[in-house]
Design a protein around this motif. Structure first.
Motif, mmCIF file in Angstrom:
data_model
loop_
_atom_site.group_PDB
_atom_site.id
_atom_site.type_symbol
_atom_site.label_atom_id
_atom_site.label_comp_id
_atom_site.label_asym_id
_atom_site.label_seq_id
_atom_site.Cartn_x
_atom_site.Cartn_y
_atom_site.Cartn_z
ATOM 1 N N MET A 173 0.861 -1.169 0.000
ATOM 2 C CA MET A 173 0.000 0.000 0.000
ATOM 3 C C MET A 173 0.904 1.227 0.000
ATOM 4 S SD MET A 173 -3.006 0.918 2.696
ATOM 5 C CE MET A 173 -4.462 0.311 1.919
ATOM 6 N N SER A 174 0.599 2.159 -0.877
ATOM 7 C CA SER A 174 1.450 3.329 -1.009
ATOM 8 C C SER A 174 1.170 4.335 0.105
ATOM 9 C CB SER A 174 1.226 3.987 -2.371
ATOM 10 O OG SER A 174 -0.066 4.564 -2.403
ATOM 11 N N LEU A 175 2.106 5.216 0.300
ATOM 12 C CA LEU A 175 1.966 6.238 1.334
ATOM 13 C C LEU A 175 0.790 7.149 1.022
ATOM 14 C CD1 LEU A 175 3.039 7.628 3.867
ATOM 15 C CD2 LEU A 175 4.551 8.961 2.401
ATOM 16 N N THR A 176 0.574 7.453 -0.236
ATOM 17 C CA THR A 176 -0.544 8.308 -0.628
ATOM 18 C C THR A 176 -1.874 7.661 -0.261
ATOM 19 O OG1 THR A 176 0.785 9.109 -2.467
ATOM 20 C CG2 THR A 176 -1.573 9.540 -2.566
ATOM 21 N N ALA A 177 -1.997 6.374 -0.497
ATOM 22 C CA ALA A 177 -3.232 5.669 -0.159
ATOM 23 C C ALA A 177 -3.448 5.643 1.350
ATOM 24 C CB ALA A 177 -3.191 4.260 -0.720
ATOM 25 N N ILE A 178 -2.380 5.470 2.107
ATOM 26 C CA ILE A 178 -2.490 5.444 3.566
ATOM 27 C C ILE A 178 -2.950 6.795 4.098
ATOM 28 C CG2 ILE A 178 -1.163 5.225 5.702
ATOM 29 C CD1 ILE A 178 0.542 3.119 4.224
ATOM 30 N N VAL A 179 -2.365 7.875 3.574
ATOM 31 C CA VAL A 179 -2.747 9.223 4.016
ATOM 32 C C VAL A 179 -4.194 9.516 3.635
ATOM 33 C CG1 VAL A 179 -2.294 11.686 3.675
ATOM 34 C CG2 VAL A 179 -0.401 10.104 4.022
ATOM 35 N N ALA A 180 -4.586 9.169 2.416
ATOM 36 C CA ALA A 180 -5.960 9.411 1.976
ATOM 37 C C ALA A 180 -6.948 8.626 2.837
ATOM 38 C CB ALA A 180 -6.106 9.040 0.508
ATOM 39 N N LEU A 181 -6.617 7.388 3.148
ATOM 40 C CA LEU A 181 -7.491 6.566 3.981
ATOM 41 C C LEU A 181 -7.598 7.145 5.393
ATOM 42 C CD1 LEU A 181 -9.194 4.003 4.112
ATOM 43 C CD2 LEU A 181 -7.134 2.768 4.774
ATOM 44 N N ALA A 182 -6.490 7.598 5.947
ATOM 45 C CA ALA A 182 -6.511 8.186 7.289
ATOM 46 C C ALA A 182 -7.355 9.458 7.320
ATOM 47 C CB ALA A 182 -5.088 8.482 7.752
ATOM 48 N N LEU A 183 -7.228 10.289 6.289
ATOM 49 C CA LEU A 183 -8.034 11.512 6.231
ATOM 50 C C LEU A 183 -9.514 11.186 6.066
ATOM 51 C CD1 LEU A 183 -5.760 13.816 4.063
ATOM 52 C CD2 LEU A 183 -6.226 14.001 6.510
ATOM 53 N N ALA A 184 -9.821 10.179 5.284
ATOM 54 C CA ALA A 184 -11.217 9.788 5.105
ATOM 55 C C ALA A 184 -11.805 9.252 6.408
ATOM 56 C CB ALA A 184 -11.319 8.746 4.000
ATOM 57 N N ILE A 185 -11.037 8.473 7.145
ATOM 58 C CA ILE A 185 -11.508 7.946 8.429
ATOM 59 C C ILE A 185 -11.745 9.080 9.420
ATOM 60 C CG2 ILE A 185 -10.801 6.582 10.439
ATOM 61 C CD1 ILE A 185 -9.488 4.634 8.458
ATOM 62 N N ALA A 186 -10.852 10.060 9.435
ATOM 63 C CA ALA A 186 -11.028 11.211 10.328
ATOM 64 C C ALA A 186 -12.285 11.992 9.957
ATOM 65 C CB ALA A 186 -9.793 12.107 10.259
ATOM 66 N N ALA A 187 -12.556 12.155 8.665
ATOM 67 C CA ALA A 187 -13.752 12.874 8.231
ATOM 68 C C ALA A 187 -15.015 12.128 8.630
ATOM 69 C CB ALA A 187 -13.712 13.084 6.724
ATOM 70 N N VAL A 188 -15.002 10.819 8.495
ATOM 71 C CA VAL A 188 -16.169 10.015 8.890
ATOM 72 C C VAL A 188 -16.380 10.112 10.393
ATOM 73 C CG1 VAL A 188 -17.046 7.661 9.071
ATOM 74 C CG2 VAL A 188 -16.063 8.458 6.928
ATOM 75 N N ALA A 189 -15.313 10.064 11.171
ATOM 76 C CA ALA A 189 -15.438 10.153 12.627
ATOM 77 C C ALA A 189 -16.012 11.507 13.043
ATOM 78 C CB ALA A 189 -14.089 9.920 13.279
ATOM 79 N N LEU A 190 -15.547 12.574 12.388
ATOM 80 C CA LEU A 190 -16.070 13.900 12.728
ATOM 81 C C LEU A 190 -17.538 14.040 12.348
ATOM 82 C CD1 LEU A 190 -13.083 16.226 11.744
ATOM 83 C CD2 LEU A 190 -13.971 15.766 14.025
ATOM 84 N N SER A 191 -17.920 13.513 11.212
ATOM 85 C CA SER A 191 -19.320 13.642 10.803
ATOM 86 C C SER A 191 -20.218 12.747 11.652
ATOM 87 C CB SER A 191 -19.481 13.301 9.331
ATOM 88 O OG SER A 191 -19.257 11.934 9.117
ATOM 89 N N TYR A 192 -19.697 11.679 12.177
ATOM 90 C CA TYR A 192 -20.489 10.814 13.060
ATOM 91 C C TYR A 192 -20.782 11.532 14.378
ATOM 92 C CZ TYR A 192 -21.874 6.812 15.877
ATOM 93 O OH TYR A 192 -22.565 5.957 16.694
ATOM 94 N N ARG A 193 -19.798 12.269 14.862
ATOM 95 C CA ARG A 193 -19.995 12.991 16.125
ATOM 96 C C ARG A 193 -20.929 14.182 15.952
ATOM 97 N NH1 ARG A 193 -14.017 13.085 18.947
ATOM 98 N NH2 ARG A 193 -13.854 10.833 19.168
ATOM 99 N N ASN A 194 -20.896 14.795 14.761
ATOM 100 C CA ASN A 194 -21.739 15.950 14.492
ATOM 101 C C ASN A 194 -22.469 15.710 13.168
ATOM 102 O OD1 ASN A 194 -22.941 18.414 14.262
ATOM 103 N ND2 ASN A 194 -21.056 19.616 14.385
ATOM 104 N N PRO A 195 -23.738 15.289 13.203
ATOM 105 C CA PRO A 195 -24.462 14.943 11.977
ATOM 106 C C PRO A 195 -24.634 16.115 11.008
ATOM 107 C CG PRO A 195 -25.622 14.101 13.899
ATOM 108 C CD PRO A 195 -24.520 14.979 14.393
ATOM 109 N N LYS A 196 -24.484 17.344 11.477
ATOM 110 C CA LYS A 196 -24.619 18.498 10.587
ATOM 111 C C LYS A 196 -23.453 18.606 9.602
ATOM 112 C CE LYS A 196 -27.248 21.244 13.870
ATOM 113 N NZ LYS A 196 -27.291 22.476 14.653
ATOM 114 N N LEU A 197 -22.425 17.816 9.820
ATOM 115 C CA LEU A 197 -21.255 17.867 8.941
ATOM 116 C C LEU A 197 -21.401 16.956 7.715
ATOM 117 C CD1 LEU A 197 -18.326 17.879 11.520
ATOM 118 C CD2 LEU A 197 -19.166 19.775 10.170
ATOM 119 N N GLY A 198 -22.605 16.444 7.469
ATOM 120 C CA GLY A 198 -22.811 15.532 6.347
ATOM 121 C C GLY A 198 -22.436 16.160 5.015
#
Length: 68
Positions: free
Chosen positions: A1-26
């Motif tokens: 897995m490339s570094l770019t894919a790892i960073v993109a996946l980590a950012l996507a997971i962080a975005a999902v976690a933030l939107s889960y905590r605050n539903p207005k961030l959909g």
């Protein structure tokens, strides 16, 4: 897995976690996913291939013949 894919996946997971905590961030989550997709596509398009390198011609040196 490339570094770019790892960073993109980590950012996507962080975005999902933030939107889960605050539903207005959909809506912001959708924009974030679009931005991440664009960045990943641009970074993935930058495949660098070395130019064809031809070896330098070797100069053949001949020594003068021995006399004597």
């Amino acid at each position: 897995m490339s570094l770019t894919a790892i960073v993109a996946l980590a950012l996507a997971i962080a975005a999902v976690a933030l939107s889960y905590r605050n539903p207005k961030l959909g809506g912001a989550l959708l924009v974030g996913i679009a931005v991440l997709g664009a960045i990943y596509a641009l970074l993935g398009a930058q495949t660098t291939t070395p130019p064809d390198q031809t070896p330098a011609p070797s100069s053949s040196t001949t020594l003068p013949a021995k006399t004597g």
